[in-house]
Design an enzyme around this catalytic site. Structure first.
Site, PDB file in Angstrom:
ATOM      1  CE  LYS A  22      -5.541  10.149  15.855  1.00  0.00           C
ATOM      2  NZ  LYS A  22      -4.685  10.660  14.765  1.00  0.00           N
ATOM      3  NE  ARG A  97      -0.585   5.637  16.192  1.00  0.00           N
ATOM      4  CZ  ARG A  97      -0.665   6.837  16.744  1.00  0.00           C
ATOM      5  NH1 ARG A  97      -1.460   7.047  17.756  1.00  0.00           N
ATOM      6  NH2 ARG A  97       0.057   7.812  16.257  1.00  0.00           N
ATOM      7  NE  ARG A 143       0.306  17.936  15.513  1.00  0.00           N
ATOM      8  CZ  ARG A 143      -0.223  16.725  15.363  1.00  0.00           C
ATOM      9  NH1 ARG A 143      -1.521  16.557  15.499  1.00  0.00           N
ATOM     10  NH2 ARG A 143       0.528  15.706  15.060  1.00  0.00           N
ATOM     11  NE  ARG A 176       3.248  15.265  18.641  1.00  0.00           N
ATOM     12  CZ  ARG A 176       2.253  14.470  18.308  1.00  0.00           C
ATOM     13  NH1 ARG A 176       1.024  14.785  18.638  1.00  0.00           N
ATOM     14  NH2 ARG A 176       2.477  13.358  17.641  1.00  0.00           N
ATOM     15  NE  ARG A 187       3.780  11.077  14.089  1.00  0.00           N
ATOM     16  CZ  ARG A 187       3.219  12.263  14.293  1.00  0.00           C
ATOM     17  NH1 ARG A 187       3.815  13.359  13.881  1.00  0.00           N
ATOM     18  NH2 ARG A 187       2.065  12.350  14.901  1.00  0.00           N
TER      19      ARG A 187
HETATM   20  P1  AMP Z   1       0.350  10.486  18.444  1.00  0.00           P
HETATM   21  O1  AMP Z   1       0.482  11.637  19.381  1.00  0.00           O
HETATM   22  O2  AMP Z   1      -0.960   9.761  18.591  1.00  0.00           O
HETATM   23  O3  AMP Z   1       0.632  10.846  17.002  1.00  0.00           O
HETATM   24  O4  AMP Z   1       1.469   9.429  18.878  1.00  0.00           O
HETATM   25  C1  AMP Z   1       2.844   9.759  18.886  1.00  0.00           C
HETATM   26  C2  AMP Z   1       3.677   8.490  18.865  1.00  0.00           C
HETATM   27  O5  AMP Z   1       3.405   7.700  20.021  1.00  0.00           O
HETATM   28  C3  AMP Z   1       3.401   7.556  17.679  1.00  0.00           C
HETATM   29  O6  AMP Z   1       4.125   7.941  16.525  1.00  0.00           O
HETATM   30  C4  AMP Z   1       3.874   6.221  18.250  1.00  0.00           C
HETATM   31  O7  AMP Z   1       5.291   6.135  18.270  1.00  0.00           O
HETATM   32  C5  AMP Z   1       3.414   6.306  19.691  1.00  0.00           C
HETATM   33  N1  AMP Z   1       2.022   5.788  19.868  1.00  0.00           N
HETATM   34  C6  AMP Z   1       0.908   6.516  20.189  1.00  0.00           C
HETATM   35  N2  AMP Z   1      -0.173   5.719  20.267  1.00  0.00           N
HETATM   36  C7  AMP Z   1       0.256   4.473  19.996  1.00  0.00           C
HETATM   37  C8  AMP Z   1      -0.388   3.209  19.895  1.00  0.00           C
HETATM   38  N3  AMP Z   1      -1.721   3.075  20.100  1.00  0.00           N
HETATM   39  N4  AMP Z   1       0.370   2.124  19.578  1.00  0.00           N
HETATM   40  C9  AMP Z   1       1.696   2.241  19.372  1.00  0.00           C
HETATM   41  N5  AMP Z   1       2.361   3.396  19.426  1.00  0.00           N
HETATM   42  C10 AMP Z   1       1.666   4.516  19.734  1.00  0.00           C
END
Ligand code: AMP
Length: 233
Positions: A22, A97, A143, A176, A187
């Protein structure tokens, strides 16, 4: 890879599990259509790094690989979409999400926060990137990202020219915190439990477009650009 166009594209929602591509695709859409990538993960990480109230509330939840509460995330997104750079469109990466967030976004767009002069509602283009589970694991563990320019690499598929250093600015690449193996499992589980229903939500309203994310990155980009162009023709 593509020529810039400054057409209005409206909201674009990129769905898919962690590691589906994404972020990579969002950056390419951003470069072509000159609309910002609104990544809730990036916004939350920024808040954590800055030690804001939101960051302090989100930090532990994120470290466990769980989802931050809908209230906090929706308010953060609402504030971000009000910014003038989102007026011609934006790419939502990592949002919605949960089914509740998807319903919230529809309500927000109904209010036409996106563009008050537009006579009809700005329906988002919803694209889901589908990727094989083992491929996802490989992508997430490999990554690396540049903390300076945000460029994303993968040590297996797209390594930097010099080990662990960014090609653009030479900064040391980072893994990360939540890309560690023990956090990946929760996750992916959170994705299955809470985020897969988001795709069902859009499917029910006939708005879900699926793209095979196992294909080469350029091919995925080509298909996404075609979807955006078809949506506006
Ligand atoms: P990502 O970089 O999109 O994988 O997001 C990293 C972390 O941020 C996720 O594992 C969640 O803990 C939090 N997070 C990101 N986007 C959301 C969302 N839309 N709703 C809830 N938690 C989020």
């Amino acid at each position: 890879m593509a020529q810039e166009t400054s057409r209005d594209v409206g909201p674009i929602v990129l769905l898919g599990p962690p590691g589906a591509g994404k972020g990579t695709q969002a950056k390419r859409i951003m470069e072509k259509y000159l609309v910002p990538q609104v990544s809730t993960g990036d916004l939350l990480r920024y808040n954590v790094a800055q030690g804001t109230e939101l960051g302090r509330a989100a930090q532990a939840v994120m470290a466990r690989g769980e989802l931050v509460s809908d209230d906090l995330v929706c308010e953060m997104v609402r504030q971000r979409l009000k910014q003038p750079d989102c007026h011609r469109g934006y790419i939502l990466d990592g949002f919605p999400r949960t089914a509740a967030q998807a319903g919230w976004l529809d309500a927000l767009l109904d209010d036409r926060l996106f563009d008050n002069s537009r006579p009809t509602r700005a329906w988002p283009i919803v694209i889901r990137l589908e990727v094989d589970y083992n491929e996802l694991l490989c992508r997430i563990t490999g990554r690396r990202s540049c903390p300076t320019c945000g460029r994303i690499y993968n040590i297996h598929f797209q390594p930097p020219a010099v080990d662990e250093l960014c090609d653009v600015d030479g900064t040391k690449l980072e893994t990360r915190n939540d890309d560690r193996l023990e956090v990946i499992q929760p996750r992916l589980a959170a994705y299955q439990e809470q985020t897969a229903p988001v795709a069902d939500y859009y499917q029910r309203t006939g708005r879900l477009i699926c793209v095979n994310g196992d294909q080469a990155v350029d091919e995925v980009t080509r298909q996404i650009f075609r979807i955006i162009e078809d949506h506006h023709s």
